[in-house]
Design an enzyme around this catalytic site. Structure first.
Site, PDB file in Angstrom:
ATOM      1  N   CYS A 132       0.707   3.492   6.574  1.00 33.88           N
ATOM      2  CA  CYS A 132       1.224   3.872   5.216  1.00 33.88           C
ATOM      3  C   CYS A 132       0.752   2.747   4.379  1.00 33.88           C
ATOM      4  O   CYS A 132       1.744   2.037   4.131  1.00 33.88           O
ATOM      5  CB  CYS A 132       2.159   4.667   5.185  1.00 33.88           C
ATOM      6  SG  CYS A 132       3.042   5.085   3.447  1.00 33.88           S
ATOM      7  N   CYS A 135       3.431   2.702   1.353  1.00 37.06           N
ATOM      8  CA  CYS A 135       4.840   2.068   1.744  1.00 37.06           C
ATOM      9  C   CYS A 135       4.854   0.713   2.031  1.00 37.06           C
ATOM     10  O   CYS A 135       5.878   0.141   1.655  1.00 37.06           O
ATOM     11  CB  CYS A 135       5.041   2.914   3.155  1.00 37.06           C
ATOM     12  SG  CYS A 135       4.948   4.556   3.172  1.00 37.06           S
ATOM     13  N   ASP A 136       3.860   0.054   2.639  1.00 34.52           N
ATOM     14  CA  ASP A 136       3.967  -1.289   3.213  1.00 34.52           C
ATOM     15  C   ASP A 136       2.839  -2.313   2.380  1.00 34.52           C
ATOM     16  O   ASP A 136       3.014  -3.436   2.964  1.00 34.52           O
ATOM     17  CB  ASP A 136       3.478  -1.099   4.674  1.00 34.52           C
ATOM     18  CG  ASP A 136       4.604  -0.415   5.489  1.00 34.52           C
ATOM     19  OD1 ASP A 136       5.873  -0.441   5.019  1.00 34.52           O
ATOM     20  OD2 ASP A 136       4.293   0.430   6.433  1.00 34.52           O
TER      21      ASP A 136
END
Ligand code: NAP
Length: 306
Positions: A132, A135-136
């Site tokens: 992701c 997300c990261d």
């Protein structure tokens, strides 16, 4: 046999949020989970886009949502759902613990990222291996990272990662992308993106964090090392819908089609979260879907006089 008002399949953010809304609306809600409570978000080391919480692990967020939901006393059944039977208005949810009759059913069973399956991938997930970019990606400011895959997700997420990373390698097993022309051209014209064609990942290596990839050129069989701090694997995802046996209208790949009320093609069956055909698969959108679906189930039961 008791008939439940709402049976929720899955305890990720969609299912748990649905349980909160359903219980607050007075519905008799039953959650069913076959594995760990929380779903895919559990594999995310740090989440920094859940409103109101600047930074937390996926596990911490799930724990707090789970405690919140269970405070409204839905029932939780540990079982594997193997099918849904009937023709409405009541549905039979078949599980490894027996069949449960339901006035409404919420499919919130999520999706699973396809894994590469190479050595090091599982061990370093959350320590540089990610599925992701939203997300990261921000954790790789100024670092070099690799994206694996050649579809729309891979090339679009690679472009997104150039906001943070100093260089983004796209490792693809062929010499042209599967992705559509426009996103492919956008990626290839980005000076921070370097395609690595005809290559597959043999292993992901590093002690406590990703340090390099071992790549194999599929044309020459040459083995090489690619030093990177992060690896984003985008080789496709699959919705967790095997137990539905194609009973709901779906898009290619199995993603369930819903309307804006989260209603599926069958009456009384709703879907929420990543299992749905949706433009954004995030914790926040799954939670929003779950809230809508629970209230839709409430209105459906009330309007039908069930
Ligand atoms: P996808 O289109 O199925 O592409 C998966 C990619 O991963 C392919 O390039 C495939 O290579 C590669 N791959 C698969 N298994 C692999 C393995 N074991 N090792 C190395 N590479 C592997 O998946 P996606 O990109 O996640 O997209 C899913 C669907 O959503 C698609 O229909 C896509 O068009 C759609 N989507 C659309 C948009 C958009 O329209 N903006 C954005 C994202 C996704 P090969 O090419 O060699 O098969």
């Amino acid at each position: 046999m008791d008939t439940r008002e709402l049976v929720i399949i899955g305890t990720g953010p969609a299912g748990l949020t649905a349980a909160i809304y359903a219980r607050r609306a007075g519905l008799d809600a039953l959650l069913i989970e076959k594995g760990a409570v929380g779903g895919q978000i559990l594999i995310t080391d740090e989440v920094e886009n859940w409103p109101g919480v600047a930074r937390a692990s996926g596990q911490e967020l799930v724990d707090s949502i789970y405690q919140h939901a269970m405070g409204f006393e839905p029932e939780l059944l540990r079982a594997d759902v193997t099918g849904i039977v009937g023709q409405g208005p009541y549905w039979g949810v078949v599980t490894t613990e027996g069949e449960i009759m339901a006035k409404t059913v919420l499919i919130a069973s999520g999706a699973s990222f396809r894994r590469l399956g190479c050595p090091g991938e599982a061990r370093l997930t959350g320590m540089g291996v990610s599925y992701c970019a939203v997300c990261d990606g921000a954790f790789f400011e100024g670092e070099e990272v690799a994206v694996i895959g050649g579809g729309n997700t891979a090339v679009e997420e690679a472009v997104y990662l150039t906001r943070f990373a100093s260089k983004v390698y796209i490792v693809h097993r062929r010499d042209q992308f599967r992705a559509d022309r426009v996103p492919s051209d956008r990626a290839l014209s980005n000076p921070k993106i370097v395609p690595v064609w005809n290559s597959v990942v043999e292993s992901i290596e590093g002690d406590n964090a990703v340090e390099h990839l071992v790549l194999k050129n599929v044309k020459t069989s040459e083995i090489s090392k690619l030093p990177v701090a992060g690896v984003f694997v985008f080789v496709g995802t699959d919705p967790n819908v095997g137990y539905l046996n194609g009973m709901l209208e779906s898009k290619p790949g199995g993603w369930i089609v819903t309307d804006s009320h989260m209603a599926t093609s069958l009456p009384g069956i709703f879907a929420a979260g990543d299992v749905r055909d949706t433009p954004l698969r995030q914790m926040i959108t799954a939670a929003g879907d779950g809230a809508i679906a629970a209230m839709s189930a409430y209105h459906y039961i009330t309007e039908k006089g069930l």
